[in-house]
Scaffold this active site. Sequence first.
Site, PDB file in Angstrom:
ATOM      1  CB  THR A 164     -27.423  14.920 -74.935  1.00  0.00           C
ATOM      2  OG1 THR A 164     -27.720  15.776 -73.481  1.00  0.00           O
ATOM      3  CG2 THR A 164     -28.450  13.991 -75.263  1.00  0.00           C
ATOM      4  CE  LYS A 188     -32.413  13.797 -74.572  1.00  0.00           C
ATOM      5  NZ  LYS A 188     -33.496  14.452 -73.805  1.00  0.00           N
ATOM      6  CG  ASN A 227     -36.847  13.142 -74.016  1.00  0.00           C
ATOM      7  OD1 ASN A 227     -35.828  12.889 -74.322  1.00  0.00           O
ATOM      8  ND2 ASN A 227     -36.921  14.344 -73.342  1.00  0.00           N
ATOM      9  CG  ASP A 262     -25.690  18.913 -73.921  1.00  0.00           C
ATOM     10  OD1 ASP A 262     -26.987  19.345 -73.621  1.00  0.00           O
ATOM     11  OD2 ASP A 262     -25.527  17.633 -74.095  1.00  0.00           O
ATOM     12  CG  ASP A 306     -37.262  17.317 -68.628  1.00  0.00           C
ATOM     13  OD1 ASP A 306     -37.673  18.757 -68.414  1.00  0.00           O
ATOM     14  OD2 ASP A 306     -36.474  17.261 -69.656  1.00  0.00           O
ATOM     15  CB  CYS A 333     -30.388  23.582 -71.847  1.00  0.00           C
ATOM     16  SG  CYS A 333     -29.530  22.106 -72.667  1.00  0.00           S
ATOM     17  CG  ASP A 355     -28.650  17.854 -70.153  1.00  0.00           C
ATOM     18  OD1 ASP A 355     -27.461  17.638 -70.769  1.00  0.00           O
ATOM     19  OD2 ASP A 355     -29.655  17.589 -70.448  1.00  0.00           O
ATOM     20  CD  GLU A 407     -33.894  14.001 -67.833  1.00  0.00           C
ATOM     21  OE1 GLU A 407     -32.907  13.966 -67.562  1.00  0.00           O
ATOM     22  OE2 GLU A 407     -34.447  15.012 -68.612  1.00  0.00           O
ATOM     23  CE  LYS A 467     -34.667  20.229 -69.941  1.00  0.00           C
ATOM     24  NZ  LYS A 467     -35.639  19.410 -71.108  1.00  0.00           N
TER      25      LYS A 467
HETATM   26 MN    MN Z   1     -35.645  15.629 -70.319  1.00  0.00          MN
END
Ligand code: MN
Length: 344
Positions: A135, A162, A191, A320, A242, A293, A318, A217, A266
């Site tokens: 990321t 991001k 996000n 990391d 997400d 995560c 993902d 996402e 997650k």
């Molecule tokens: Mn996300």
Amino acid sequence: MSKIVDVTFELKKYKYFEPFRITNSTRVESNNIEVKIVLDNGSIGMGESSPSYRVNGEKVPALLALQDTVKEMISGYDVRNYARIFNIMDGLSRTAPSLKAAVQYATLDALSVSIGIPVYQILGGVKDKIETDKTIGIDTLEKMVEKARRTFDEGFKILKVKVGENLKEDIEKMLAISEAVPDAEYIIDANQGYTPKESIRFAHCMYEKGINMVLFEQPVMWNDFDGLKLVRYNSSFPIAADESAKTKYDVYELIRNDCVDFVNIKLMKSGISDALSIVELAKTTNTGLMIGCMGESSIGINQSVHFAAGIGAFAYHDLDSHMMLKEKFHGKFDQKVDVLMPSS
Ligand code: MN
């Protein structure tokens, strides 16, 4: 015998190498809870909770206060009947999902130690290794370009970038990044930062410029299912939920309302039990799956590595967060750049 005789929680604090910035949140430290389950045969199982107030409304002191309650709930149960313990822990789905995940995983880990079979094989052993992305947090254009170039050169073929704080700047950043690193695949995560109209504009622009975007996402607010659907119907890229997708019930609603192409599972949102249900729901409806995560250290990432390899259903991984934390590695997996291999 393999009955639970003790359950303990321990607070662990990890510093990030550098501040990790996403839309409306910057993390400098991860406060996690290590869960230890002891069996009457001496076997010990470990799990980790990495709570997220932003996503799940969890706070560390509230979770730590549950230690004796959880111990009381599952003491005396035999981990060979692990689904019974999963069912009991499902009561924490709404109030303490990351703790539910840690206790459920520690149960499987204790069973694994008891019988000498790694967790990923208890879960099915579909894969022996998985590949993770890495990321790139929100930063200046120059720093994001530099980091993307360096991360790709290290061997990470999929970069998760991001965005979500400023549409115009985000577009400029993505154009610069993909010009500097044209061979990478991009998972772009807003996000919840965009409105549906901004999301559609962003996706349209990425398409026009030929950006190699494999997933878009959580472009809009977690509770805006109609917005997610609008974006999905008006963009060329697969849309992943997400923050909208926590429990199996959320995912059921997202899928039956046609809102998503992908779900980002997650363990910290769903625990092992709901994650298993979501996998079956997604397979049944041809919905794509990725696994992500929160702020787990290697012991928490270990859970997702074993889960993902064991189940073998994820198109993208993902996993990391442990690479961003200053810690002494303590997972039961090996890592070779972007390849994660579960071990015992
Ligand atoms: Mn996300």
